[in-house]
Write a protein that holds these residues in place. Structure first.
Motif, PDB file in Angstrom:
ATOM      1  N   GLU A 274      50.573  76.466  32.900  1.00 18.78           N
ATOM      2  CA  GLU A 274      51.585  75.942  31.980  1.00 18.78           C
ATOM      3  C   GLU A 274      52.634  75.114  32.702  1.00 18.78           C
ATOM      4  O   GLU A 274      53.491  74.515  32.077  1.00 18.78           O
ATOM      5  CB  GLU A 274      52.284  77.107  31.244  1.00 18.78           C
ATOM      6  CG  GLU A 274      51.363  77.955  30.384  1.00 18.78           C
ATOM      7  CD  GLU A 274      50.808  77.180  29.195  1.00 18.78           C
ATOM      8  OE1 GLU A 274      51.271  76.054  28.928  1.00 18.78           O
ATOM      9  OE2 GLU A 274      49.890  77.695  28.523  1.00 18.78           O
ATOM     10  N   ALA A 275      52.561  75.059  34.024  1.00 22.85           N
ATOM     11  CA  ALA A 275      53.562  74.307  34.799  1.00 22.85           C
ATOM     12  C   ALA A 275      53.432  72.817  34.521  1.00 22.85           C
ATOM     13  O   ALA A 275      52.335  72.276  34.429  1.00 22.85           O
ATOM     14  CB  ALA A 275      53.385  74.583  36.290  1.00 22.85           C
ATOM     15  N   ALA A 276      54.560  72.148  34.410  1.00 17.87           N
ATOM     16  CA  ALA A 276      54.554  70.709  34.127  1.00 17.87           C
ATOM     17  C   ALA A 276      54.013  69.906  35.300  1.00 17.87           C
ATOM     18  O   ALA A 276      53.495  68.807  35.120  1.00 17.87           O
ATOM     19  CB  ALA A 276      55.966  70.247  33.779  1.00 17.87           C
ATOM     20  N   ASP A 277      54.146  70.437  36.522  1.00 18.53           N
ATOM     21  CA  ASP A 277      53.668  69.727  37.713  1.00 18.53           C
ATOM     22  C   ASP A 277      52.386  70.347  38.261  1.00 18.53           C
ATOM     23  O   ASP A 277      52.184  70.430  39.472  1.00 18.53           O
ATOM     24  CB  ASP A 277      54.757  69.716  38.795  1.00 18.53           C
ATOM     25  CG  ASP A 277      55.160  71.144  39.186  1.00 18.53           C
ATOM     26  OD1 ASP A 277      54.770  72.093  38.474  1.00 18.53           O
ATOM     27  OD2 ASP A 277      55.862  71.296  40.212  1.00 18.53           O
ATOM     28  N   VAL A 278      51.508  70.755  37.359  1.00 17.58           N
ATOM     29  CA  VAL A 278      50.308  71.469  37.771  1.00 17.58           C
ATOM     30  C   VAL A 278      49.411  70.611  38.674  1.00 17.58           C
ATOM     31  O   VAL A 278      48.634  71.126  39.477  1.00 17.58           O
ATOM     32  CB  VAL A 278      49.511  71.925  36.523  1.00 17.58           C
ATOM     33  CG1 VAL A 278      48.971  70.715  35.747  1.00 17.58           C
ATOM     34  CG2 VAL A 278      48.366  72.839  36.920  1.00 17.58           C
ATOM     35  N   GLY A 279      49.526  69.286  38.592  1.00 20.83           N
ATOM     36  CA  GLY A 279      48.664  68.413  39.383  1.00 20.83           C
ATOM     37  C   GLY A 279      48.722  68.691  40.865  1.00 20.83           C
ATOM     38  O   GLY A 279      47.720  68.550  41.573  1.00 20.83           O
ATOM     39  N   VAL A 280      49.848  69.075  41.378  1.00 22.32           N
ATOM     40  CA  VAL A 280      49.992  69.315  42.823  1.00 22.32           C
ATOM     41  C   VAL A 280      49.260  70.574  43.255  1.00 22.32           C
ATOM     42  O   VAL A 280      49.080  70.811  44.448  1.00 22.32           O
ATOM     43  CB  VAL A 280      51.482  69.410  43.209  1.00 22.32           C
ATOM     44  CG1 VAL A 280      52.213  68.123  42.879  1.00 22.32           C
ATOM     45  CG2 VAL A 280      52.146  70.595  42.513  1.00 22.32           C
ATOM     46  N   MET A 281      48.861  71.418  42.291  1.00 23.59           N
ATOM     47  CA  MET A 281      48.178  72.670  42.620  1.00 23.59           C
ATOM     48  C   MET A 281      46.661  72.528  42.606  1.00 23.59           C
ATOM     49  O   MET A 281      45.956  73.480  42.905  1.00 23.59           O
ATOM     50  CB  MET A 281      48.574  73.769  41.615  1.00 23.59           C
ATOM     51  CG  MET A 281      50.056  73.963  41.432  1.00 23.59           C
ATOM     52  SD  MET A 281      50.387  75.172  40.123  1.00 23.59           S
ATOM     53  CE  MET A 281      52.166  74.977  39.948  1.00 23.59           C
ATOM     54  N   LEU A 282      46.171  71.351  42.230  1.00 23.56           N
ATOM     55  CA  LEU A 282      44.731  71.173  42.048  1.00 23.56           C
ATOM     56  C   LEU A 282      44.094  70.480  43.246  1.00 23.56           C
ATOM     57  O   LEU A 282      44.769  69.778  43.998  1.00 23.56           O
ATOM     58  CB  LEU A 282      44.464  70.346  40.785  1.00 23.56           C
ATOM     59  CG  LEU A 282      45.108  70.855  39.493  1.00 23.56           C
ATOM     60  CD1 LEU A 282      44.764  69.936  38.342  1.00 23.56           C
ATOM     61  CD2 LEU A 282      44.687  72.291  39.192  1.00 23.56           C
ATOM     62  N   SER A 283      42.771  70.665  43.385  1.00 27.62           N
ATOM     63  CA  SER A 283      42.038  70.005  44.471  1.00 27.62           C
ATOM     64  C   SER A 283      40.894  69.152  43.948  1.00 27.62           C
ATOM     65  O   SER A 283      40.131  68.595  44.726  1.00 27.62           O
ATOM     66  CB  SER A 283      41.499  71.062  45.446  1.00 27.62           C
ATOM     67  OG  SER A 283      40.656  71.978  44.769  1.00 27.62           O
TER      68      SER A 283
END
Length: 522
Positions: free
Chosen positions: A51-60
């Motif tokens: 649900e985080a708005a900046d979820v992109g930085v957590m993905l690979s």
């Protein structure tokens, strides 16, 4: 250690977005694709609830992101940036559960997702994300385990083949069986050393090999999966799975296992050039046998590096059991071609010359470089049509057989052709005829019926006497005896055979019988 006969099918690619959306649990949520419909075949590597708005930085990369968008409600800029961040992170798709935050797909997210080509899926009914996560993750883990199991099975089977002394082709057949696609082994110059797989599919690959080699065999996304072949600090080739239809990661595992086995096979199997020699031997043997039409062998010849377009082909056979030495001579003279040892100990050579080159002169030059160690070179007439090459190779081998006896090669030129072997060539063709065999036994019975050493010595004198055109001086010289001693031996021969060697017809009859006898023995 034994191999199994089970037929493996290539594992299906990793779950795609489209496949995930057809799962029963997902269908219960009434999914609807509202953007990026053309990208539904993207593979899903993992499922991530965020649900985080900046979820992109957590993905690979490769994740399917599940969200309710509760932190994005009421802010179109955040919604647009959320989709852009997923696109930058190379997410597979985003699934938005409709509810209090979004009763319908927000326009900002839909427009950006469509522009980026990112699949945006909305769920119209409440859906427990945990169930979808559990379902997809378990499927992905099972697939990964199956891929690793397949990899280990292939390693076990290939190792068993190596320890049992199986040839290279047997290993490649096993790799092709597991991968269900053509398999090609090349050297660093992209020349094909060996292939395996269904023959029509392999021929399709080889037919276009020059373009494929220039373009490095396409991309792995197209099913072209490569593994380098190297050992003892030296890289010397590669194995290619051509058009593998399964999961790319599984294909890489298969290619890696195959490469490991081929490196081990080569290290245990002998000299570094053996695979090149086996490739040439297989091609030339198939050409000579005529079992496979020459036209069907053209892709193999081209992929092996033999120039075939608008060329003059010169078929040769040399009584030399060192193809690598002939290769060195060809390279030294700048003559494109291939050489390989045949089953009878001779070596076949196929030169491929430009149409404007003097085939006769270059063949003579090649033969002159070999004459001191290999004897005469048997040659067929040059061919300009590839379909005529098998007949040319068979003609050259026939000529080589006809002059195999060293005594027959005393006065022959460096390049021997069909016109040079005369009667000897005809006898070689007829040597297996029962009537010819019976004739030879009957004519030479007086010298063949006993085991005594004298009979063998007299047969050798007779052979030289007839081969030199009944030249007594030359025969005495070659056998290191005086003329009187030779006369006594010739008298003994005539007495045993009951013939008069001064009579042309009787001498010719004995000569033909002796040629037939030698051909049968050879």
């Amino acid at each position: 250690m034994t191999t199994t006969s089970e037929s493996w099918e290539p594992l299906e690619p990793a779950l795609s977005v489209r496949q995930v959306l057809t799962l029963e649990r997902v269908l219960a949520g009434e999914p609807e694709v509202v953007a990026g419909a053309s990208q539904l075949d993207r593979p899903v590597r993992w499922v991530h609830v965020a649900e985080a708005a900046d979820v992109g930085v957590m993905l690979s990369g490769g994740e399917m992101v599940l969200t309710t968008g509760v932190l994005l409600a009421g802010d179109p800029d955040k919604q647009a940036e959320y989709v852009r961040s997923l696109h930058r992170a190379e997410a597979a798709a985003v699934v938005l559960g409709l509810g209090r935050a979004f009763p319908a797909a927000p326009d900002a997210m839909r427009r950006v997702a469509e522009r980026c080509g990112l699949p945006l899926v909305v769920l119209h009914r409440p859906f427990p994300f945990a169930e979808l996560t559990e379902e997809v993750q378990s499927r992905l883990v099972r697939r990964k385990f199956a891929a690793v199991s397949l990899s280990e099975a292939v390693r076990t089977e290939l190792t068993a083949l190596i320890t049992s002394g199986a040839p290279l082709q047997r290993l490649l057949d096993e790799v092709a069986r597991h991968s269900a696609c053509p398999v090609v082994v090349t050297n660093l110059a992209h020349r094909v050393l060996a292939t395996a797989g269904e023959r029509p599919a392999v021929d399709d690959v080889l037919r276009d090999w020059e373009r494929i080699a220039r373009q490095a065999g396409g991309s792995e996304g197209d099913g072209w999966i490569r593994a380098e072949l190297s050992g003892r600090g030296e890289r010397w080739g590669r194995i290619v799975l051509c058009g593998y239809r399964g999961d790319t990661a599984t294909g890489r595992l298969l290619a890696d296992r195959a490469a490991e086995a081929l490196v081990l096979h080569r290290m245990l199997g002998g000299p570094s050039g053996s695979w090149e020699e086996q490739s040439a031997q297989s091609l030339l043997t198939d050409l000579i046998s005529g079992v496979v039409p020459a036209r069907q062998l053209l892709p193999r010849a081209r992929a092996a590096g033999l120039p075939v377009n608008r060329r003059t082909f010169v078929p040769l056979v040399v009584r030399d059991r060192e193809p690598d030495r002939l290769d060195r001579v060809m390279r030294l003279l700048g003559l494109p071609g291939i050489a390989a040892e045949l089953a009878d100990g001779a070596t076949a050579v196929l030169l491929s010359l430009a149409r404007d080159q003097d085939a006769e002169a270059l063949t003579a030059h090649f033969a002159a470089r070999l004459r001191s160690t290999s004897g005469p070179v048997a040659a067929a007439a040059p061919r300009t049509d590839w379909d005529d090459v098998p007949a040319g190779l068979r003609e050259a081998r026939h000529v080589a057989d006809a002059v195999a006896d060293s005594s027959a090669a005393l006065d022959l030129p460096a390049v021997v052709r069909l016109k040079d072997v005369h009667l000897r060539g005809l006898i070689r063709l007829l040597r297996d005829d029962p009537q010819v065999q019976s004739f030879a036994e009957r004519e030479l019975d007086g010298l063949l019926c006993g085991p005594d050493d004298e009979a063998g010595a007299l047969l050798a004198v007779l052979r030289t006497y007839l081969a030199t055109g009944r030249n007594k001086s030359r025969t005495a010289q070659l056998h290191h005896v005086s003329r009187p001693a030779l006369y006594r031996r010739l008298e003994a021969i005539q007495a045993r055979l009951g013939v008069d060697l001064d009579d042309f017809e009787q001498a010719a009859s004995v000569h033909i019988a002796l040629l037939a006898h030698d051909a049968q023995q050879g």
